[in-house]
Design a protein around this motif. Structure first.
Motif, PDB file in Angstrom:
ATOM      1  N   PHE A  60       0.850  -1.193   0.000  1.00  0.00           N
ATOM      2  CA  PHE A  60       0.000   0.000   0.000  1.00  0.00           C
ATOM      3  C   PHE A  60       0.880   1.235   0.000  1.00  0.00           C
ATOM      4  CE2 PHE A  60       0.641  -1.189   4.419  1.00  0.00           C
ATOM      5  CZ  PHE A  60       0.952   0.016   5.029  1.00  0.00           C
ATOM      6  N   ASP A  61       0.281   2.367  -0.398  1.00  0.00           N
ATOM      7  CA  ASP A  61       1.012   3.626  -0.498  1.00  0.00           C
ATOM      8  C   ASP A  61       0.620   4.532   0.676  1.00  0.00           C
ATOM      9  OD1 ASP A  61       1.834   6.297  -1.243  1.00  0.00           O
ATOM     10  OD2 ASP A  61       2.116   5.533  -3.280  1.00  0.00           O
ATOM     11  N   ARG A  62       1.539   4.752   1.587  1.00  0.00           N
ATOM     12  CA  ARG A  62       1.259   5.552   2.787  1.00  0.00           C
ATOM     13  C   ARG A  62       0.946   7.001   2.442  1.00  0.00           C
ATOM     14  NH1 ARG A  62       4.968   1.792   4.357  1.00  0.00           N
ATOM     15  NH2 ARG A  62       4.557   0.687   6.329  1.00  0.00           N
ATOM     16  N   ARG A  63       1.595   7.535   1.412  1.00  0.00           N
ATOM     17  CA  ARG A  63       1.367   8.944   1.056  1.00  0.00           C
ATOM     18  C   ARG A  63      -0.074   9.182   0.636  1.00  0.00           C
ATOM     19  NH1 ARG A  63       5.081   9.810  -3.759  1.00  0.00           N
ATOM     20  NH2 ARG A  63       4.096   7.794  -4.229  1.00  0.00           N
ATOM     21  N   VAL A  64      -0.643   8.240  -0.104  1.00  0.00           N
ATOM     22  CA  VAL A  64      -2.031   8.361  -0.531  1.00  0.00           C
ATOM     23  C   VAL A  64      -2.959   8.341   0.681  1.00  0.00           C
ATOM     24  CG1 VAL A  64      -3.877   7.294  -1.878  1.00  0.00           C
ATOM     25  CG2 VAL A  64      -1.536   7.301  -2.757  1.00  0.00           C
ATOM     26  N   LEU A  65      -2.700   7.433   1.612  1.00  0.00           N
ATOM     27  CA  LEU A  65      -3.542   7.322   2.800  1.00  0.00           C
ATOM     28  C   LEU A  65      -3.496   8.583   3.647  1.00  0.00           C
ATOM     29  CD1 LEU A  65      -2.678   3.652   3.858  1.00  0.00           C
ATOM     30  CD2 LEU A  65      -4.765   4.454   2.739  1.00  0.00           C
ATOM     31  N   VAL A  66      -2.301   9.148   3.802  1.00  0.00           N
ATOM     32  CA  VAL A  66      -2.139  10.337   4.638  1.00  0.00           C
ATOM     33  C   VAL A  66      -2.928  11.511   4.082  1.00  0.00           C
ATOM     34  CG1 VAL A  66      -0.464  12.080   5.374  1.00  0.00           C
ATOM     35  CG2 VAL A  66       0.066   9.665   5.645  1.00  0.00           C
ATOM     36  N   THR A  67      -2.988  11.639   2.760  1.00  0.00           N
ATOM     37  CA  THR A  67      -3.720  12.759   2.165  1.00  0.00           C
ATOM     38  C   THR A  67      -5.230  12.527   2.148  1.00  0.00           C
ATOM     39  OG1 THR A  67      -3.358  11.824  -0.058  1.00  0.00           O
ATOM     40  CG2 THR A  67      -1.783  13.476   0.721  1.00  0.00           C
ATOM     41  N   LEU A  68      -5.678  11.278   2.217  1.00  0.00           N
ATOM     42  CA  LEU A  68      -7.100  10.967   2.132  1.00  0.00           C
ATOM     43  C   LEU A  68      -7.804  10.915   3.485  1.00  0.00           C
ATOM     44  CD1 LEU A  68      -7.220   8.129  -0.566  1.00  0.00           C
ATOM     45  CD2 LEU A  68      -8.505  10.276  -0.656  1.00  0.00           C
ATOM     46  N   LEU A  69      -7.151  10.364   4.492  1.00  0.00           N
ATOM     47  CA  LEU A  69      -7.851  10.017   5.733  1.00  0.00           C
ATOM     48  C   LEU A  69      -8.409  11.204   6.530  1.00  0.00           C
ATOM     49  CD1 LEU A  69      -5.704   6.992   6.923  1.00  0.00           C
ATOM     50  CD2 LEU A  69      -8.123   6.979   6.281  1.00  0.00           C
ATOM     51  N   TYR A 158      -2.427  -0.584  -5.644  1.00  0.00           N
ATOM     52  CA  TYR A 158      -3.748   0.058  -5.707  1.00  0.00           C
ATOM     53  C   TYR A 158      -4.741  -0.702  -4.848  1.00  0.00           C
ATOM     54  CZ  TYR A 158      -8.165   1.765  -7.637  1.00  0.00           C
ATOM     55  OH  TYR A 158      -9.433   2.293  -7.778  1.00  0.00           O
ATOM     56  N   ALA A 159      -4.778  -2.023  -5.011  1.00  0.00           N
ATOM     57  CA  ALA A 159      -5.707  -2.845  -4.246  1.00  0.00           C
ATOM     58  C   ALA A 159      -5.404  -2.766  -2.754  1.00  0.00           C
ATOM     59  CB  ALA A 159      -5.642  -4.298  -4.727  1.00  0.00           C
ATOM     60  N   GLY A 160      -4.126  -2.798  -2.386  1.00  0.00           N
ATOM     61  CA  GLY A 160      -3.751  -2.730  -0.987  1.00  0.00           C
ATOM     62  C   GLY A 160      -4.078  -1.390  -0.357  1.00  0.00           C
ATOM     63  N   THR A 161      -3.810  -0.303  -1.085  1.00  0.00           N
ATOM     64  CA  THR A 161      -4.125   1.029  -0.578  1.00  0.00           C
ATOM     65  C   THR A 161      -5.628   1.188  -0.387  1.00  0.00           C
ATOM     66  OG1 THR A 161      -2.199   1.900  -1.771  1.00  0.00           O
ATOM     67  CG2 THR A 161      -3.810   3.497  -0.967  1.00  0.00           C
ATOM     68  N   THR A 162      -6.391   0.666  -1.341  1.00  0.00           N
ATOM     69  CA  THR A 162      -7.851   0.714  -1.234  1.00  0.00           C
ATOM     70  C   THR A 162      -8.326  -0.056  -0.008  1.00  0.00           C
ATOM     71  OG1 THR A 162      -8.024   0.808  -3.655  1.00  0.00           O
ATOM     72  CG2 THR A 162     -10.008   0.196  -2.442  1.00  0.00           C
ATOM     73  N   THR A 163      -7.760  -1.237   0.201  1.00  0.00           N
ATOM     74  CA  THR A 163      -8.153  -2.078   1.332  1.00  0.00           C
ATOM     75  C   THR A 163      -7.863  -1.398   2.662  1.00  0.00           C
ATOM     76  OG1 THR A 163      -7.828  -4.125   0.077  1.00  0.00           O
ATOM     77  CG2 THR A 163      -7.755  -4.288   2.477  1.00  0.00           C
ATOM     78  N   VAL A 164      -6.661  -0.835   2.804  1.00  0.00           N
ATOM     79  CA  VAL A 164      -6.284  -0.181   4.067  1.00  0.00           C
ATOM     80  C   VAL A 164      -7.150   1.050   4.305  1.00  0.00           C
ATOM     81  CG1 VAL A 164      -4.434   0.995   5.308  1.00  0.00           C
ATOM     82  CG2 VAL A 164      -3.931  -1.055   3.968  1.00  0.00           C
ATOM     83  N   PHE A 165      -7.376   1.841   3.265  1.00  0.00           N
ATOM     84  CA  PHE A 165      -8.181   3.059   3.408  1.00  0.00           C
ATOM     85  C   PHE A 165      -9.584   2.733   3.909  1.00  0.00           C
ATOM     86  CE2 PHE A 165     -11.295   6.003   1.472  1.00  0.00           C
ATOM     87  CZ  PHE A 165     -10.945   7.157   2.152  1.00  0.00           C
ATOM     88  N   PHE A 166     -10.245   1.795   3.243  1.00  0.00           N
ATOM     89  CA  PHE A 166     -11.624   1.504   3.629  1.00  0.00           C
ATOM     90  C   PHE A 166     -11.710   0.687   4.913  1.00  0.00           C
ATOM     91  CE2 PHE A 166     -12.489   2.740  -0.787  1.00  0.00           C
ATOM     92  CZ  PHE A 166     -13.525   3.651  -0.546  1.00  0.00           C
ATOM     93  N   ALA A 167     -10.656  -0.023   5.269  1.00  0.00           N
ATOM     94  CA  ALA A 167     -10.639  -0.694   6.569  1.00  0.00           C
ATOM     95  C   ALA A 167     -10.673   0.336   7.688  1.00  0.00           C
ATOM     96  CB  ALA A 167      -9.402  -1.578   6.695  1.00  0.00           C
ATOM     97  N   ILE A 168      -9.889   1.406   7.541  1.00  0.00           N
ATOM     98  CA  ILE A 168      -9.890   2.470   8.548  1.00  0.00           C
ATOM     99  C   ILE A 168     -11.226   3.203   8.553  1.00  0.00           C
ATOM    100  CG2 ILE A 168      -8.805   4.650   9.228  1.00  0.00           C
ATOM    101  CD1 ILE A 168      -6.179   3.540   8.033  1.00  0.00           C
ATOM    102  N   VAL A 169     -11.739   3.505   7.363  1.00  0.00           N
ATOM    103  CA  VAL A 169     -13.032   4.188   7.254  1.00  0.00           C
ATOM    104  C   VAL A 169     -14.141   3.363   7.913  1.00  0.00           C
ATOM    105  CG1 VAL A 169     -14.838   4.846   5.608  1.00  0.00           C
ATOM    106  CG2 VAL A 169     -12.475   5.570   5.225  1.00  0.00           C
ATOM    107  N   ASN A 170     -14.169   2.063   7.642  1.00  0.00           N
ATOM    108  CA  ASN A 170     -15.219   1.208   8.207  1.00  0.00           C
ATOM    109  C   ASN A 170     -15.106   1.107   9.720  1.00  0.00           C
ATOM    110  OD1 ASN A 170     -16.427   0.651   5.741  1.00  0.00           O
ATOM    111  ND2 ASN A 170     -15.090  -1.100   5.352  1.00  0.00           N
ATOM    112  N   ALA A 171     -13.884   1.065  10.232  1.00  0.00           N
ATOM    113  CA  ALA A 171     -13.696   1.014  11.690  1.00  0.00           C
ATOM    114  C   ALA A 171     -14.222   2.289  12.346  1.00  0.00           C
ATOM    115  CB  ALA A 171     -12.222   0.807  12.019  1.00  0.00           C
TER     116      ALA A 171
END
Length: 242
Positions: A60-69, A158-171
């Motif tokens: 997963f890409d940490r930079r993408v997650l940091v800007t989205l969350l 892409y798939a991993g970043t998507t998974t991590v992002f929505f895992a945090i969102v769902n939690a």
């Protein structure tokens, strides 16, 4: 049967084919309230997230997650605050229009989709929209994809970043869903049963991701986005016909 198919789609999405999961709430909404469907499916999403996080823990890409969350969490808060003010039909229509415009642009004018990296302003905006629409109907994938797909990430990342992002969102969504009474015993009982096909779906999604070439992968998720967006537009248009 529709609930089992919806749970399987959730699992496949967590296995890497993210757009497949968007059909889950619309499928179940054919026979029940979209609010009830969303409440039942949230625990299924979270259990499936665990399998996805294990599978993509290094991809997963940490930079993408940091800007989205940050924006996503704000969007969830907005969804909670306005839960009784905005109809499901209106949200479905907005999400469908956004997704359809992006997908059509990517399919008709692909060369205009220049590669770009993570950006704070865009990430906050699209993260906020993704958090809000995910809260309302688990349909945060189109705004997320609008921001992330032009980055040209490898399919696994892409798939991993998507998974991590929505895992945090769902939690994060667990708190407002519980406060709104959507995690009641009846919904949790149904969700527990649906976790079984969802877990199988995670495995199936991982197998499909490994055999699909990257260029085909992006074409599939773009077409998937368009088809689901058109379905959301069709359903959301009921707000004007009612």
């Amino acid at each position: 049967m529709l609930a089992v198919i919806a749970a399987l789609a959730v699992g496949i999405a967590k296995g890497g084919l993210s757009m497949v999961g968007m059909i889950s709430v619309p499928l179940m909404a054919l026979t029940m309230s979209p609010v009830t469907a969303a409440g039942i499916l949230l625990p299924v999403y979270i259990i499936s997230d665990i399998g996805g996080l294990i599978a993509f823990r290094r991809s997963f890409d940490r930079r993408v997650l940091v800007t989205l969350l940050p924006g996503a969490i704000a969007g969830i808060g907005l969804g909670w605050a306005t839960a009784h003010l905005v109809s499901d039909d209106a949200v479905m229509l907005i999400v469908g229009l956004i997704g359809a415009v992006f997908a059509l642009n990517a399919l008709i004018r692909p060369r205009l989709g220049a590669m770009r990296g993570p950006r704070w302003r865009a990430g906050t905006i699209w993260g906020g929209i993704a958090g809000y629409t995910s809260f309302v109907s688990h349909s945060g994938a189109p705004p997320y994809q609008i921001y992330v797909q032009p980055m040209g990430l490898a399919s696994g990342v892409y798939a991993g970043t998507t998974t991590v992002f929505f895992a945090i969102v769902n939690a994060v969504k667990l708190i407002p869903y519980a406060a709104l009474g959507q995690l009641n015993p009846d919904n949790l009982q149904v969700a527990a049963i649906l976790c079984l096909p969802a877990i199988f779906g995670v495995w199936l999604g991982l197998q499909l991701l490994r055999i699909i070439p990257q260029q085909l992968f992006y074409k599939l998720i773009t077409w998937g986005l368009l088809l689901v967006s058109l379905k959301l537009i069709w359903d959301g248009a009921a707000v004007f016909g009612a």
